[in-house]
Scaffold this motif. Structure first.
Motif, PDB file in Angstrom:
ATOM      1  N   MET A   1      62.131  24.630 -86.558  1.00 11.77           N
ATOM      2  CA  MET A   1      62.198  25.825 -87.411  1.00 11.77           C
ATOM      3  C   MET A   1      62.682  27.002 -86.577  1.00 11.77           C
ATOM      4  N   SER A   2      63.757  27.613 -87.033  1.00 13.53           N
ATOM      5  CA  SER A   2      64.312  28.734 -86.268  1.00 13.53           C
ATOM      6  C   SER A   2      63.478  29.989 -86.523  1.00 13.53           C
ATOM      7  N   PRO A   3      63.555  30.994 -85.643  1.00 17.10           N
ATOM      8  CA  PRO A   3      62.778  32.235 -85.858  1.00 17.10           C
ATOM      9  C   PRO A   3      63.119  32.885 -87.200  1.00 17.10           C
ATOM     10  N   LEU A   4      64.406  32.847 -87.561  1.00 19.62           N
ATOM     11  CA  LEU A   4      64.769  33.471 -88.829  1.00 19.62           C
ATOM     12  C   LEU A   4      64.052  32.820 -89.993  1.00 19.62           C
ATOM     13  N   GLN A   5      63.996  31.498 -89.953  1.00 20.42           N
ATOM     14  CA  GLN A   5      63.296  30.797 -91.032  1.00 20.42           C
ATOM     15  C   GLN A   5      61.821  31.172 -91.053  1.00 20.42           C
ATOM     16  N   ALA A   6      61.254  31.294 -89.878  1.00 21.94           N
ATOM     17  CA  ALA A   6      59.843  31.676 -89.813  1.00 21.94           C
ATOM     18  C   ALA A   6      59.630  33.036 -90.453  1.00 21.94           C
ATOM     19  N   CYS A   7      60.526  33.960 -90.087  1.00 17.48           N
ATOM     20  CA  CYS A   7      60.405  35.299 -90.661  1.00 17.48           C
ATOM     21  C   CYS A   7      60.519  35.239 -92.172  1.00 17.48           C
ATOM     22  N   LEU A   8      61.480  34.449 -92.643  1.00 20.00           N
ATOM     23  CA  LEU A   8      61.692  34.396 -94.089  1.00 20.00           C
ATOM     24  C   LEU A   8      60.508  33.756 -94.795  1.00 20.00           C
ATOM     25  N   LEU A   9      59.922  32.762 -94.184  1.00 21.45           N
ATOM     26  CA  LEU A   9      58.729  32.166 -94.777  1.00 21.45           C
ATOM     27  C   LEU A   9      57.596  33.177 -94.848  1.00 21.45           C
ATOM     28  N   PHE A  10      57.466  33.935 -93.774  1.00 16.99           N
ATOM     29  CA  PHE A  10      56.438  34.989 -93.728  1.00 16.99           C
ATOM     30  C   PHE A  10      56.635  35.951 -94.900  1.00 16.99           C
ATOM     31  N   SER A  12      58.301  35.431 -97.628  1.00 20.39           N
ATOM     32  CA  SER A  12      58.100  34.763 -98.916  1.00 20.39           C
ATOM     33  C   SER A  12      56.621  34.704 -99.250  1.00 20.39           C
ATOM     34  N   ALA A  48      64.643  41.058 -90.748  1.00 21.60           N
ATOM     35  CA  ALA A  48      64.885  39.720 -90.195  1.00 21.60           C
ATOM     36  C   ALA A  48      66.375  39.400 -90.181  1.00 21.60           C
ATOM     37  N   PHE A  49      67.016  39.665 -91.283  1.00 20.13           N
ATOM     38  CA  PHE A  49      68.459  39.360 -91.333  1.00 20.13           C
ATOM     39  C   PHE A  49      69.250  40.256 -90.403  1.00 20.13           C
ATOM     40  N   TYR A  52      68.737  38.732 -86.849  1.00 17.66           N
ATOM     41  CA  TYR A  52      69.403  37.456 -86.579  1.00 17.66           C
ATOM     42  C   TYR A  52      70.728  37.341 -87.303  1.00 17.66           C
TER      43      TYR A  52
ATOM     44  N   MET C   1      57.521  33.448 -80.614  1.00 19.36           N
ATOM     45  CA  MET C   1      57.116  32.713 -81.816  1.00 19.36           C
ATOM     46  C   MET C   1      55.613  32.750 -82.001  1.00 19.36           C
ATOM     47  N   LEU C   4      54.813  36.060 -83.269  1.00 24.29           N
ATOM     48  CA  LEU C   4      55.194  36.150 -84.688  1.00 24.29           C
ATOM     49  C   LEU C   4      54.172  35.449 -85.554  1.00 24.29           C
ATOM     50  N   PHE C  41      55.193  43.564 -86.953  1.00 22.53           N
ATOM     51  CA  PHE C  41      56.348  42.666 -87.044  1.00 22.53           C
ATOM     52  C   PHE C  41      57.633  43.411 -86.721  1.00 22.53           C
ATOM     53  N   LEU C  99      56.367  30.832-104.477  1.00 24.22           N
ATOM     54  CA  LEU C  99      56.335  30.593-103.038  1.00 24.22           C
ATOM     55  C   LEU C  99      57.018  29.285-102.695  1.00 24.22           C
ATOM     56  N   LEU C 102      60.759  29.631-103.018  1.00 28.16           N
ATOM     57  CA  LEU C 102      61.345  30.426-101.933  1.00 28.16           C
ATOM     58  C   LEU C 102      61.349  29.647-100.629  1.00 28.16           C
ATOM     59  N   VAL C 106      64.451  28.539 -98.423  1.00 28.15           N
ATOM     60  CA  VAL C 106      64.622  28.953 -97.026  1.00 28.15           C
ATOM     61  C   VAL C 106      64.829  27.738 -96.137  1.00 28.15           C
ATOM     62  N   LEU C 111      70.625  28.136 -91.872  1.00 31.12           N
ATOM     63  CA  LEU C 111      70.492  29.474 -91.303  1.00 31.12           C
ATOM     64  C   LEU C 111      70.768  29.419 -89.810  1.00 31.12           C
ATOM     65  N   ALA C 113      70.208  29.461 -86.093  1.00 28.14           N
ATOM     66  CA  ALA C 113      69.000  29.219 -85.313  1.00 28.14           C
ATOM     67  C   ALA C 113      69.061  30.010 -84.020  1.00 28.14           C
ATOM     68  N   GLY C 114      67.985  29.968 -83.270  1.00 32.33           N
ATOM     69  CA  GLY C 114      67.958  30.603 -81.961  1.00 32.33           C
ATOM     70  C   GLY C 114      67.628  32.077 -82.080  1.00 32.33           C
TER      71      GLY C 114
END
Lengths: 103, 671, 165, 410
Positions: A1-10, A12, A48-49, A52, C1, C4, C41, C99, C102, C106, C111, C113-114
């Motif tokens: 899971m990339s950081p962006l995805q994590a942020c987006l899940l958060f 959501s 987030a966007f 990243y 992470m 986060l 955040f 949820l 979404l 997602v 998307l 990565a990195g």
């Protein structure tokens, strides 16, 4: 899971929490706070966007969030004023009782 | 240092701007308004003096500054300013006399709660008058002319609470408006035939040879030259403003205004406008002189009207009992003199007399104002008397003014200017009558002025006001002294041996010798008039306010007729007034029976058409729309059931919609 | 992470508990805590200005208005409003559905990565952006805030005669 | 904490003394741990220094107030168990011991969690604000690009703690005090921020050290270029000072604690250690605001005259801070307390418009920065007129309707 995805899940999850608050709670203030949460979730996405996204140096996300914050402040002020006006009219702030706008 | 012609507009603009500013000054600060008015007029005076200097440096050169007001089609309406000796000299006179009158007003209206408005109107008046004098366009002149009329209306009716004042203001406005109608028609005609209203425009102006030639060359109804017709129309305006018979009726009534207004109107500004206009357009009026077969010359009309007015005014003044009314009719008479002079071709003499008259008539009016002020608004000379000792300064200066007006020889300015007019009338080739009339008026003028002086200042007080009189404050007497000095000194500008003024105004002027005999005759007449007046009124002053006038004892019928001003007002009321009423009644009847009938018929027709239309509408068209409306209402009611007013419900729908939409997109994307 | 995750968990927990509590004051305070979490955040994401602005606006201003509103509209007697109503279950279902959708979207989207380096976008750059290309929007926002302030005052002040003692 | 190498004075031994002491303590540690240790050390230093400053400040306040009121003040407690009184220097210690040993009372019906959290949150937030103040040329604990914003963000959150205290006590006086405090803090937040905006505008930086850097240099060779020495800066400083007094609930704006009306306000139900925490947080908040004022307007750690630059910068900061704190105490001793309507009127009808106008003045000042020496008097005159004119006019409006209030319902 990339950081962006994590942020987006958060975000959501935050959005869904706000939605549930709006749907479930009957107190107008809490409904308003739920809306605020949803707004915050949107802001979170912007950041987030931006972080990243393809052109972070442009700062579009940050600029947008600045404006969104200002609008949120305005929305909160007007919304809570409405709540107070509602309270003056019906002596409580239950949203379900405010049905005078029906068609 | 001379005023650049481009800045001429400043001269009228200063008082006009002062008027605008005074209008917004708080009413509780009248001193501020008066100060503004005085300062602005003083500035105008300074600029006018500079302009005069520039104009005198080369009298033949006419400095003009023309600008386009607005463009219409291919043409353009152009206005302009003109600096020549005539305009600037009168501008200096207006500003100077105006300044003195403003100063006098400070004292005269000190206790009036509306003094602020008074100074506002006065400033407007002065600004309009200065603009009139310096305009290089008859259109601009006309605009200022009407502004002068408006301001005079406001000023005459300043005490509008008094019915007489309101009446007089209306009368002045309407009477002069009759003359102005002629002026306007003349202007329109002039614009139509020459295409311009500029006076001087490098050869194309209406007062320059090209236009004059074409105007004099064409003829119109009755064999009149166009220039004659236009000139006579313009003279209508001048006659109205300058109170010439038969439009003189407003002038005596205008005395209802505050006395400074009388002085301003009758001495310096408003009445001068008419004479000025005649002098200004003199080349136009004189254009028909060269035509041998003209049925009538414009200048002959001017001279005739002037002569009649001069005699009429002087005669009526003899029998008036109101101090200001005597002076008013004297003004009528003197204006007649000026017109007479202009009509006989000596327009420079007319301007000369205008200048001197401005000074001594302002002096006389202000003196009268001082008397009135001192005697608590007592204007009836029968109840005055014996003021010589009580008002020394006023009395002395008033005497100077009287002598100047009567034409006491050599020392006083009135003598020289009158002499110039008599000389011109004597030399008029067409008829000797104006000259004889003028001579008669000279004797009468001396007589009634002596009467006035004797009644007011000699003898014993005959009323409470006169008994308790005390000298006016310095702010009022100082202008009197200044004007008295000017009344003496101005005459030496135009003596037959050194006619500087005439030469300056008209570079072609040639002094004619041989006036000594004429001068002797006029001196004898003046002496006779003064002696007769003294014999009647001065030697045995009347003892009591109710004692009859000596003249009324000897020639009662004549006196009664003169006192009634020869019935002019009554005549107008009986003829013009009644005609007007009859016309109005006829118009009313026409309106009610004929036009109303037509209108009612049309209305009936319309109503019938409407009836038909309504039937169609209700039966045919509405049916369809009603059905459509019912359908819409029903569907709306059905839709309204979903509007529960429950915010939660709305969010529910939103959420459901979102889920459905997202599902559709996701599933669609998967496929 | 890890940071986060900690921030997200804290924020979400505060928000969730806030929405479930009976006591409005406690709800509001916990929501404020979740707003602070969001600010954290932002700080984590490198948007320093936004983070402080979030605290200033939400914790400093909006929370005050919310608390005022809560106190002003508190029923005179003890609150009798049931937390659970007939809508609770469907509400949670709908929220869960949203949820799920979404999260599914997602997770299934390609998307980038990195984690890149923190972008060089500081306060100065933000200021230049706001007063440069976005100056018009800034002015409009100012107008909006003014109008909102006036509107809120008018709404909350009522007609006056009701407020008279 | 990167020392600017180009500055020759930065190399002075006195100047670097704190850093040398720190390095002596943590120099032996490996790199990541050393960073953490340095941070902890800075936090510890701030807590120790400002806590002792708080202790001394309570004493100083009582002594100064006493002096103003022509009485001796506390002068008995000295070194414990000896006869050395040291002019009452032991009083803070005695007070502290008393506070710590008092019974901690939580009223029945109170919200115990919030009742406990309120002083803790307040103190924590008060301490947070100290992080961005530049105490010296080399002593900036956290270098933030948006340092001023951080300060106000942390400061704004203290309102929350006051509310929590008032609410959790379940005491109507406490709640009223909390409401009053909120109204007052919100009202004065605005002029406080608006007074800072011109500084940010002219310095072109939101960071505290950047603002201090913008005040470097000397006019005419001896006049420091502090912002307080410009017309707009002076006005801003006064507005800032007034608003800071109100923000820290100091007299004459101590309405939330007005004992004649509200007993002790939100502190009514607090005792013992929690009360001490509140007390400490209040004084720390005041100290932090004073420190910010020094940083923004009084040139921060800069020396007032060129030849005094040999004195280490942190000493100058300390001196200015103490001077400003003395002014705060002095004001408390001098002015009577305002009424609540006067308080809000002062904020909304006087300070806010004045601050907005002052912002315009500052903008004008920035626009005319390029004017030559010949035009400088004009620039000064215009700016002074722009500041003084509204001050006089608004002040007249402020006092126009001032008359004894008539009480209809009391």
């Amino acid at each position: 899971m990339s950081p962006l995805q994590a942020c987006l899940l958060f975000s959501s999850a935050l959005f869904s929490l706000g939605l549930i608050a709006v749907l479930v709670r009957s107190n107008a203030i809490l409904v308003l706070l739920g809306v605020e949460l949803m707004l915050n979730a949107a802001n979170l996405n912007f950041i987030a966007f931006w972080r990243y996204g393809p052109a972070p140096a442009e700062g579009h996300g940050v600029v947008f969030v600045v404006f969104a914050l200002a609008v949120a402040a305005a929305e909160a002020a007007v919304g809570l004023a409405l709540v107070i006006a509602l309270h003056r009219h019906q002596r409580n702030v239950r949203l379900g009782d405010a049905r005078r706008l029906h068609g | 240092m001379h005023l650049p012609v481009q800045l001429t507009w400043l001269i009228p603009a200063l008082p006009a701007a002062a008027a605008a500013m005074i209008a917004v000054v708080p009413a509780r600060r009248p001193g501020l308004g008066a100060g503004l008015a005085l300062a602005a007029l003083a500035g105008s005076l300074l600029l006018a003096v500079l302009a005069l200097g520039g104009a005198l440096a080369d009298p033949a050169a006419r400095l003009t500054h023309t600008f386009t007001w607005f463009a219409v089609g291919h043409g353009a309406i152009r206005l302009g300013w003109l600096l020549d000796p005539l305009g600037t000299l009168l501008a200096v006179m207006v500003a100077a006399v105006g300044l003195l009158i403003f100063t006098f007003s400070l004292g005269y209206l000190r206790d009036d709660p509306r003094a602020k408005q008074f100074f506002c109107f006065l400033s407007l008046f002065a600004g309009a008058m200065l603009g009139l004098l310096l305009a290089n366009s008859l259109l601009l002149l006309f605009v200022c002319w009407e502004l002068v009329g408006l301001a005079s209306y406001l000023l005459i009716g300043f005490w509008f609470q008094r019915p007489a004042a309101a009446q007089a203001a209306r009368k002045a406005f309407i009477t002069t408006r009759i003359g102005d109608l002629g002026l306007l028609l003349g202007l329109v005609w002039l614009q139509d035939s020459t295409g311009t209203l500029l006076l001087f425009d490098g050869g194309r102006g209406v007062l320059e040879a090209e236009a004059l030639g074409s105007l004099a060359g064409a003829t119109t109804v009755g064999g009149l030259a166009v220039s004659t017709a236009i000139g006579l129309l313009l003279f209508c305006g001048a006659a109205g403003k300058s109170g010439q018979v038969p439009l003189h009726v407003w002038l005596p009534d205008a005395m209802e205004g505050p006395t400074p207004v009388s002085a301003l109107i009758h001495a310096a500004t408003m009445v001068a406008a008419g004479v000025f206009l005649v002098a200004r357009v003199f080349p136009l009026l004189a254009a028909d002189l060269a035509l041998p077969h003209a049925p009538v010359h414009a200048l002959s009309v001017v001279a005739t009207v002037g002569a009649v007015t001069a005699l009429f005014g002087a005669a009526v003044a003899v029998a008036q009992d109101d101090i200001k009314r005597v002076l008013a009719f004297s003004t009528v008479s003197q204006l007649g003199y000026m017109m007479l002079a202009a009509g006989t071709g000596a327009w420079t003499a007319a301007i000369f007399h205008l200048l001197t008259h401005a000074c001594f008539k302002a002096l006389l009016f202000l003196g009268a104002g001082s008397v009135i002020h001192a005697t608590h608004h007592e204007q009836d000379i029968r109840r005055l008397g014996g003021l010589r000792g009580r008002l020394p300064v006023t009395g002395a200066t008033f005497a100077v003014g009287m002598m100047a007006l009567a034409g006491v020889p050599f020392l006083f300015s009135g003598f020289w200017s009158k002499e110039a007019i008599l000389h011109a009338a004597h030399g008029w080739a067409i008829s000797p009558l104006p000259f004889l009339v003028a001579l008669a008026a000279v004797a009468l003028t001396a007589f009634y002025m002596t009467r006035l002086l004797a009644e007011v200042f000699a003898g014993a007080p005959r009323g409470h006001g006169a008994e308790t009189a005390h000298e006016s404050p310095a702010v009022m007497t100082v202008p009197l002294v200044v004007l008295a000095l000017a009344s003496v000194g101005l005459g030496f500008l135009g003596t037959p041996w050194w006619p500087w003024l005439q030469r300056t105004l008209d570079p072609t002027f040639k002094a004619e010798a041989g006036g000594a005999g004429l001068m002797a005759v006029s001196i004898a007449l003046v002496a006779a008039g003064i002696l007769a007046g003294w014999a009647r009124y001065g030697r045995h002053p009347r003892s009591d306010a109710r004692a009859p006038d000596p003249l009324a004892r000897s020639v009662p019928r004549l006196h009664r007729a003169l006192a009634a001003r020869l019935g002019c007002d009554e005549l107008y009321a009986a003829t013009l007034g009644r005609l007007n009423a009859a016309l109005a009644a006829a118009a009313n009847a026409l309106d009610r029976s004929v036009w109303d009938g037509c209108v009612r018929l049309l209305a009936r027709l319309g109503a019938y058409a409407g009836l038909v239309s309504r039937e169609t509408d209700e039966e045919v068209l509405n049916g369809g729309f009603n059905a459509a409306g019912d359908g819409l209402r029903a569907s709306g009611r059905a839709y309204a059931r979903t509007q529960t007013g429950d915010a939660h419900g709305y969010v529910w729908m939103l959420a459901a919609g979102f889920v459905l939409l997202a599902l559709a997109v996701l599933l669609g994307g998967a496929r | 992470m890890i940071a986060l995750a900690a921030i997200a968990l804290g924020t979400l927990a505060a928000a969730a508990v806030a929405l479930a509590l009976r006591d409005l004051i406690h709800s509001a305070l916990l929501l404020i805590a979740s707003w602070v979490g969001i600010a954290a955040f932002y700080l984590w994401a490198g948007a320093e200005f936004i983070a402080f602005a979030q605290v200033l606006i939400y914790v400093g201003a909006i929370s005050m208005v919310v608390l005022f509103a809560v106190l002003l509209t508190r029923p005179p007697t003890a609150p009798a409003t049931p937390v659970r109503s007939g809508r609770t279950v469907p509400g949670f279902l709908a929220g869960g559905a949203v949820l799920g959708l979404l999260a599914g979207a997602v997770l299934s989207s390609p998307l980038p990565a990195g984690m890149g380096a923190a972008p060089a976008f500081g306060v100065r750059e933000l200021g230049l952006k706001l007063l440069g290309p976005h100056a018009g929007a800034l002015l409009a926002t100012g107008a909006l805030l003014t109008v909102a302030l006036l509107g809120a005052v008018v709404l909350a002040a009522g007609r006056g005669k009701e407020d008279a003692p | 904490m990167n020392p600017p190498a180009a500055d020759p004075l930065a190399a002075g031994l006195l100047e670097r003394l704190p850093l040398l002491a720190r390095d002596a303590l943590t120099g032996a540690l490996p790199e990541p741990w050393r960073w953490v240790a340095n941070g902890l050390l800075a936090i510890l230093a701030i807590i120790v220094v400002f806590s002792s400053l708080f202790a001394l400040l309570t004493l100083a306040e009582r002594k100064v107030l006493a002096r103003v009121q022509n009485r001796p003040g506390p002068n008995r407690a000295g070194l414990p168990l000896t006869r050395f009184r040291l002019g009452g220097l032991g009083q803070p210690l005695a007070d502290g011991i008393k506070m710590l040993t008092k019974e901690d009372i939580v009223p029945r019906g109170a919200d115990p969690v919030l009742h406990f959290l309120a002083p803790v949150v307040l103190l924590a937030l008060s301490l947070l604000t100290f992080a961005v103040l530049p105490y010296g040329r080399l002593l900036v604990p956290v270098e933030l690009e948006a340092g001023v914003l951080y300060f106000f963000a942390a400061g704004a959150a203290t309102e929350l703690a006051l509310f929590m205290a008032g609410w959790a006590s379940r005491n109507k006086y406490s709640l009223l005090a909390a409401m009053r405090a909120l109204a007052q803090l919100i009202s004065y937040e605005l002029p406080l921020l608006l007074a800072v905006v011109p500084v940010v505008l002219l310095a072109g930086s939101l960071s505290t050290s950047g603002i201090v850097a913008a005040q470097a240099g000397w006019d005419l060779g001896f006049l420091p270029r502090w912002f307080v020495l410009t017309p707009w800066g002076f006005a801003s400083f006064l507005i800032f000072l007034t608003a800071a007094l109100a923000e820290s609930n100091r007299s004459p704006f101590d309405l939330p604690e007005a004992e004649s009306e509200l007993i002790a306000g939100h502190l009514t139900e607090y005792s013992g250690f929690k009360y001490a925490l509140f007390f400490m947080a209040e004084y720390l908040g005041m100290t932090a605001l004073a420190g910010l004022g020094v940083t923004l307007f009084l040139g921060g750690w800069r020396a007032p005259l060129p030849f005094l630059e040999f004195v280490p910068s942190y000493a100058w900061f300390g001196l200015k801070l103490l001077a400003l704190l003395f002014v705060f105490i002095w004001i408390r001793a001098t002015f009577p307390r305002l009424r609540i309507d006067q308080l809000t009127r002062l904020a909304w009808k006087f300070l806010v418009p004045l601050a907005l106008l002052n912002l315009g003045t500052a903008a004008l000042w920035a626009l005319t920065a390029g004017w030559g020496p010949a035009l400088q008097p004009l620039r000064w005159l215009g700016a002074v007129a722009l500041v003084a004119g509204p001050f006089v006019l608004l002040g007249r409006g402020l006092t126009a309707g001032l008359r004894p209030r008539t009480y209809r319902f009391a």
